[in-house]
Design an enzyme around this catalytic site. Structure first.
Site, PDB file in Angstrom:
ATOM      1  N   ARG A 144       0.835  -1.208   0.000  1.00  0.00           N
ATOM      2  CA  ARG A 144       0.000   0.000   0.000  1.00  0.00           C
ATOM      3  C   ARG A 144       0.867   1.255   0.000  1.00  0.00           C
ATOM      4  O   ARG A 144       0.465   2.286  -0.524  1.00  0.00           O
ATOM      5  CB  ARG A 144      -0.942   0.009   1.195  1.00  0.00           C
ATOM      6  CG  ARG A 144      -0.286  -0.053   2.540  1.00  0.00           C
ATOM      7  CD  ARG A 144      -1.330   0.016   3.630  1.00  0.00           C
ATOM      8  NE  ARG A 144      -0.827  -0.503   4.894  1.00  0.00           N
ATOM      9  CZ  ARG A 144      -1.525  -0.495   6.011  1.00  0.00           C
ATOM     10  NH1 ARG A 144      -2.753  -0.017   6.020  1.00  0.00           N
ATOM     11  NH2 ARG A 144      -1.025  -0.984   7.127  1.00  0.00           N
ATOM     12  N   ARG A 175       7.808   1.843   0.999  1.00  0.00           N
ATOM     13  CA  ARG A 175       8.121   0.565   1.663  1.00  0.00           C
ATOM     14  C   ARG A 175       8.173  -0.578   0.639  1.00  0.00           C
ATOM     15  O   ARG A 175       8.998  -1.478   0.747  1.00  0.00           O
ATOM     16  CB  ARG A 175       7.061   0.252   2.733  1.00  0.00           C
ATOM     17  CG  ARG A 175       7.127   1.167   3.941  1.00  0.00           C
ATOM     18  CD  ARG A 175       6.392   0.568   5.141  1.00  0.00           C
ATOM     19  NE  ARG A 175       4.944   0.602   5.040  1.00  0.00           N
ATOM     20  CZ  ARG A 175       4.178   1.613   5.442  1.00  0.00           C
ATOM     21  NH1 ARG A 175       4.735   2.683   5.943  1.00  0.00           N
ATOM     22  NH2 ARG A 175       2.858   1.555   5.330  1.00  0.00           N
ATOM     23  N   ASP A 203      -3.291  -0.780  -2.360  1.00  0.00           N
ATOM     24  CA  ASP A 203      -3.938  -0.728  -1.048  1.00  0.00           C
ATOM     25  C   ASP A 203      -5.248  -1.471  -1.218  1.00  0.00           C
ATOM     26  O   ASP A 203      -6.143  -1.010  -1.952  1.00  0.00           O
ATOM     27  CB  ASP A 203      -4.181   0.731  -0.626  1.00  0.00           C
ATOM     28  CG  ASP A 203      -4.838   0.823   0.749  1.00  0.00           C
ATOM     29  OD1 ASP A 203      -5.488  -0.158   1.190  1.00  0.00           O
ATOM     30  OD2 ASP A 203      -4.725   1.888   1.377  1.00  0.00           O
ATOM     31  N   ILE A 204      -5.388  -2.597  -0.542  1.00  0.00           N
ATOM     32  CA  ILE A 204      -6.573  -3.434  -0.808  1.00  0.00           C
ATOM     33  C   ILE A 204      -7.865  -2.780  -0.327  1.00  0.00           C
ATOM     34  O   ILE A 204      -8.940  -3.201  -0.723  1.00  0.00           O
ATOM     35  CB  ILE A 204      -6.425  -4.870  -0.240  1.00  0.00           C
ATOM     36  CG1 ILE A 204      -6.369  -4.889   1.295  1.00  0.00           C
ATOM     37  CG2 ILE A 204      -5.224  -5.578  -0.837  1.00  0.00           C
ATOM     38  CD1 ILE A 204      -6.551  -6.285   1.890  1.00  0.00           C
ATOM     39  N   ASN A 216      -2.577 -11.981   0.641  1.00  0.00           N
ATOM     40  CA  ASN A 216      -1.841 -12.118   1.908  1.00  0.00           C
ATOM     41  C   ASN A 216      -2.092 -10.959   2.869  1.00  0.00           C
ATOM     42  O   ASN A 216      -2.048 -11.131   4.086  1.00  0.00           O
ATOM     43  CB  ASN A 216      -0.341 -12.212   1.561  1.00  0.00           C
ATOM     44  CG  ASN A 216       0.547 -11.988   2.752  1.00  0.00           C
ATOM     45  OD1 ASN A 216       0.759 -12.886   3.565  1.00  0.00           O
ATOM     46  ND2 ASN A 216       1.074 -10.768   2.885  1.00  0.00           N
ATOM     47  N   TYR A 228     -10.138 -10.916  14.428  1.00  0.00           N
ATOM     48  CA  TYR A 228      -9.227 -11.529  13.445  1.00  0.00           C
ATOM     49  C   TYR A 228      -9.728 -12.913  13.027  1.00  0.00           C
ATOM     50  O   TYR A 228      -9.814 -13.221  11.839  1.00  0.00           O
ATOM     51  CB  TYR A 228      -7.825 -11.612  14.054  1.00  0.00           C
ATOM     52  CG  TYR A 228      -6.793 -12.279  13.191  1.00  0.00           C
ATOM     53  CD1 TYR A 228      -6.185 -11.588  12.145  1.00  0.00           C
ATOM     54  CD2 TYR A 228      -6.388 -13.599  13.425  1.00  0.00           C
ATOM     55  CE1 TYR A 228      -5.214 -12.199  11.356  1.00  0.00           C
ATOM     56  CE2 TYR A 228      -5.423 -14.213  12.650  1.00  0.00           C
ATOM     57  CZ  TYR A 228      -4.833 -13.510  11.613  1.00  0.00           C
ATOM     58  OH  TYR A 228      -3.870 -14.117  10.835  1.00  0.00           O
ATOM     59  N   GLY A 229     -10.071 -13.735  14.025  1.00  0.00           N
ATOM     60  CA  GLY A 229     -10.553 -15.084  13.710  1.00  0.00           C
ATOM     61  C   GLY A 229     -11.861 -15.040  12.943  1.00  0.00           C
ATOM     62  O   GLY A 229     -12.086 -15.829  12.011  1.00  0.00           O
ATOM     63  N   SER A 271     -12.786 -12.666  10.917  1.00  0.00           N
ATOM     64  CA  SER A 271     -12.481 -12.252   9.534  1.00  0.00           C
ATOM     65  C   SER A 271     -11.910 -13.424   8.731  1.00  0.00           C
ATOM     66  O   SER A 271     -12.180 -13.566   7.541  1.00  0.00           O
ATOM     67  CB  SER A 271     -11.493 -11.069   9.529  1.00  0.00           C
ATOM     68  OG  SER A 271     -10.181 -11.474   9.871  1.00  0.00           O
ATOM     69  N   LYS A 272     -11.157 -14.289   9.403  1.00  0.00           N
ATOM     70  CA  LYS A 272     -10.551 -15.421   8.685  1.00  0.00           C
ATOM     71  C   LYS A 272     -11.577 -16.541   8.435  1.00  0.00           C
ATOM     72  O   LYS A 272     -11.437 -17.311   7.485  1.00  0.00           O
ATOM     73  CB  LYS A 272      -9.319 -15.930   9.443  1.00  0.00           C
ATOM     74  CG  LYS A 272      -8.171 -14.912   9.504  1.00  0.00           C
ATOM     75  CD  LYS A 272      -7.609 -14.552   8.130  1.00  0.00           C
ATOM     76  CE  LYS A 272      -6.353 -13.705   8.235  1.00  0.00           C
ATOM     77  NZ  LYS A 272      -5.744 -13.382   6.936  1.00  0.00           N
TER      78      LYS A 272
HETATM   79  N1  LIG Z   1       2.484 -14.379  11.200  1.00  0.00           N
HETATM   80  C1  LIG Z   1       1.753 -15.466  11.488  1.00  0.00           C
HETATM   81  O1  LIG Z   1       2.085 -16.270  12.373  1.00  0.00           O
HETATM   82  C2  LIG Z   1       0.501 -15.750  10.694  1.00  0.00           C
HETATM   83  C3  LIG Z   1      -0.215 -16.921  10.993  1.00  0.00           C
HETATM   84  C4  LIG Z   1      -1.344 -17.224  10.245  1.00  0.00           C
HETATM   85  C5  LIG Z   1      -1.737 -16.395   9.221  1.00  0.00           C
HETATM   86  N2  LIG Z   1      -1.048 -15.251   8.966  1.00  0.00           N
HETATM   87  C6  LIG Z   1      -1.511 -14.411   7.866  1.00  0.00           C
HETATM   88  O2  LIG Z   1      -0.412 -14.132   7.020  1.00  0.00           O
HETATM   89  C7  LIG Z   1      -0.638 -12.900   6.339  1.00  0.00           C
HETATM   90  C8  LIG Z   1       0.562 -11.999   6.496  1.00  0.00           C
HETATM   91  O3  LIG Z   1       0.720 -11.683   7.860  1.00  0.00           O
HETATM   92  P1  LIG Z   1       2.127 -11.277   8.490  1.00  0.00           P
HETATM   93  O4  LIG Z   1       2.300 -12.090   9.697  1.00  0.00           O
HETATM   94  O5  LIG Z   1       3.178 -11.262   7.445  1.00  0.00           O
HETATM   95  O6  LIG Z   1       1.777  -9.780   8.970  1.00  0.00           O
HETATM   96  P2  LIG Z   1       2.581  -8.419   8.819  1.00  0.00           P
HETATM   97  O7  LIG Z   1       4.047  -8.626   8.973  1.00  0.00           O
HETATM   98  O8  LIG Z   1       1.891  -7.473   9.730  1.00  0.00           O
HETATM   99  O9  LIG Z   1       2.329  -8.005   7.305  1.00  0.00           O
HETATM  100  C9  LIG Z   1       1.060  -7.629   6.858  1.00  0.00           C
HETATM  101  C10 LIG Z   1       1.206  -7.028   5.479  1.00  0.00           C
HETATM  102  O10 LIG Z   1      -0.095  -6.632   5.038  1.00  0.00           O
HETATM  103  C11 LIG Z   1       0.009  -5.288   4.610  1.00  0.00           C
HETATM  104  N3  LIG Z   1      -1.266  -4.582   4.661  1.00  0.00           N
HETATM  105  C12 LIG Z   1      -2.029  -4.261   5.731  1.00  0.00           C
HETATM  106  N4  LIG Z   1      -3.100  -3.559   5.338  1.00  0.00           N
HETATM  107  C13 LIG Z   1      -3.012  -3.440   3.987  1.00  0.00           C
HETATM  108  C14 LIG Z   1      -3.799  -2.816   2.999  1.00  0.00           C
HETATM  109  N5  LIG Z   1      -4.909  -2.136   3.300  1.00  0.00           N
HETATM  110  N6  LIG Z   1      -3.425  -2.914   1.691  1.00  0.00           N
HETATM  111  C15 LIG Z   1      -2.313  -3.586   1.362  1.00  0.00           C
HETATM  112  N7  LIG Z   1      -1.495  -4.154   2.254  1.00  0.00           N
HETATM  113  C16 LIG Z   1      -1.849  -4.084   3.554  1.00  0.00           C
HETATM  114  C17 LIG Z   1       1.062  -4.652   5.501  1.00  0.00           C
HETATM  115  O11 LIG Z   1       1.523  -3.435   4.927  1.00  0.00           O
HETATM  116  P3  LIG Z   1       2.127  -2.232   5.825  1.00  0.00           P
HETATM  117  O12 LIG Z   1       3.565  -2.567   6.086  1.00  0.00           O
HETATM  118  O13 LIG Z   1       1.940  -1.038   4.950  1.00  0.00           O
HETATM  119  O14 LIG Z   1       1.341  -2.169   7.093  1.00  0.00           O
HETATM  120  C18 LIG Z   1       2.091  -5.772   5.468  1.00  0.00           C
HETATM  121  O15 LIG Z   1       2.825  -5.728   4.282  1.00  0.00           O
HETATM  122  C19 LIG Z   1      -1.926 -12.328   6.928  1.00  0.00           C
HETATM  123  O16 LIG Z   1      -3.022 -12.669   6.096  1.00  0.00           O
HETATM  124  C20 LIG Z   1      -2.037 -13.049   8.254  1.00  0.00           C
HETATM  125  O17 LIG Z   1      -3.366 -13.096   8.705  1.00  0.00           O
HETATM  126  C21 LIG Z   1       0.064 -14.917   9.670  1.00  0.00           C
END
Ligand SMILES: NC(=O)c1ccc[n+]([C@@H]2O[C@H](COP(=O)([O-])OP(=O)(O)OC[C@H]3O[C@@H](n4cnc5c(N)ncnc54)[C@H](OP(=O)(O)O)[C@@H]3O)[C@@H](O)[C@H]2O)c1
Length: 279
Positions: A34, A38, A59-60, A86, A192-193, A195-196
């Protein structure tokens, strides 16, 4: 030329998925973010590793931004071969200060579910035969399902047949949260849960719709991350395994070979179907 797109890929799991696709996908790979600065910095980091992702702003939550990406893909590639949804937000696993609960429920469901759905609705017409869609969900959908009342569980299992049904379920939860009635109405307390749950239900319906339309080998799955459920990202306050390990399951979904029979419309955990609504 084939093309893959990963949303929310400037850091965390999305960054790891782009890295994996750059190594394993035969085509251009788009790291989208977004925030342009970055996103371009993340591309530069991968370039230092000898990889060549491309960048596009996305930006989704901004419909116009999704349409711009669609037009770019249409003009440059006339299609889309891999989409990894993602991008998401969460407050419960880190030390981010959440807004008041009603706002948190609205915001998290808006970004994680409704905005991801919008990305799908705008980009799906571009999907070519053999395209793969990976909607990154979470095992938290299972935990939230288990914490819903039997009536809500029954609704999820038996009364959700269309995207409109999913929209109504998530909207009902958000509305209940506005009046602090969500527990009384049988929903889980974690936005969060919830939404998933939307993402996992949506994915199964999207697959059913493609099949009914006779789409040629288009596969949609939802998934958790790769190993053990936790990946060290900002979302988890850096608790868990590496983003490269975490990317394995999403990459498995995104790179399913042509004409496989299964998995389709499933929730995948460690590359296997997982029954997220078993209690
Ligand atoms: N980490 C885990 O253990 C885990 C476990 C299960 C599932 N997940 C899933 O894995 C995915 C990635 O999570 P993560 O752990 O990598 O989280 P993260 O490090 O917080 O990364 C989230 C990413 O989503 C972006 N984002 C947020 N809002 C957005 C928007 N409106 N438009 C476009 N991009 C946006 C963020 O961008 P900014 O940097 O600009 O904020 C960042 O690049 C998610 O779907 C999460 O639910 C993660």
């Amino acid at each position: 030329m084939k093309v893959a797109v990963v949303t929310g890929a400037n850091k965390g799991l999305g960054f790891g998925i782009v890295r994996g696709l750059c190594k394993r996908f035969d085509g251009d790979v788009y790291l989208t973010a977004r925030n342009e600065e970055r996103g371009r910095a993340a591309v530069a980091d991968l370039e230092k590793e000898g990889l060549q992702p491309k960048f596009h702003q996305l930006d989704i939550t901004d419909h116009a931004s999704i349409v711009k990406l669609r037009d770019h893909l249409q003009n440059t590639y006339q299609g889309l071969d891999v989409l990894v949804n993602n991008a998401a937000i969460a407050y419960q696993f880190n030390d981010f200060v959440p807004p008041p609960y009603p706002e948190e429920a609205q915001q998290v469901c808006h970004v994680n579910y409704f905005s991801t759905l919008d990305v799908c609705q705008v980009l799906f017409p571009l999907l070519r035969p053999h395209a793969r869609v990976c909607n990154v969900s979470s095992l938290n959908c299972h935990e939230s399902f288990c914490d819903c009342s039997p009536a809500v569980q029954n609704r999820i299992k038996t009364a959700i047949h269309t995207i409109e049904d999913v929209n109504k379920l998530i909207n009902d939860y958000v509305k209940a949260a506005q009046n602090n009635q969500h527990l009384k109405e049988g929903f889980d307390k974690y936005p969060y849960g919830m939404s998933k749950i939307g993402i996992s239900l949506m994915s199964a319906i999207q697959q059913k719709t493609f099949d009914e339309q006779g789409a040629e080998d288009i596969i949609v799955n939802s998934c958790d991350v790769g190993v053990g459920g936790w990946v060290a990202t900002d979302m988890t306050a850096q608790y868990g395994v590496s983003i490269d390990k975490g990317a394995l399951n999403p990459l498995f979904c995104a790179l399913l070979p042509p004409n496989v029979k299964e998995p389709k419309g499933k929730f995948l955990y460690d590359a296997k179907e997982y029954d997220w609504w078993a209690t």
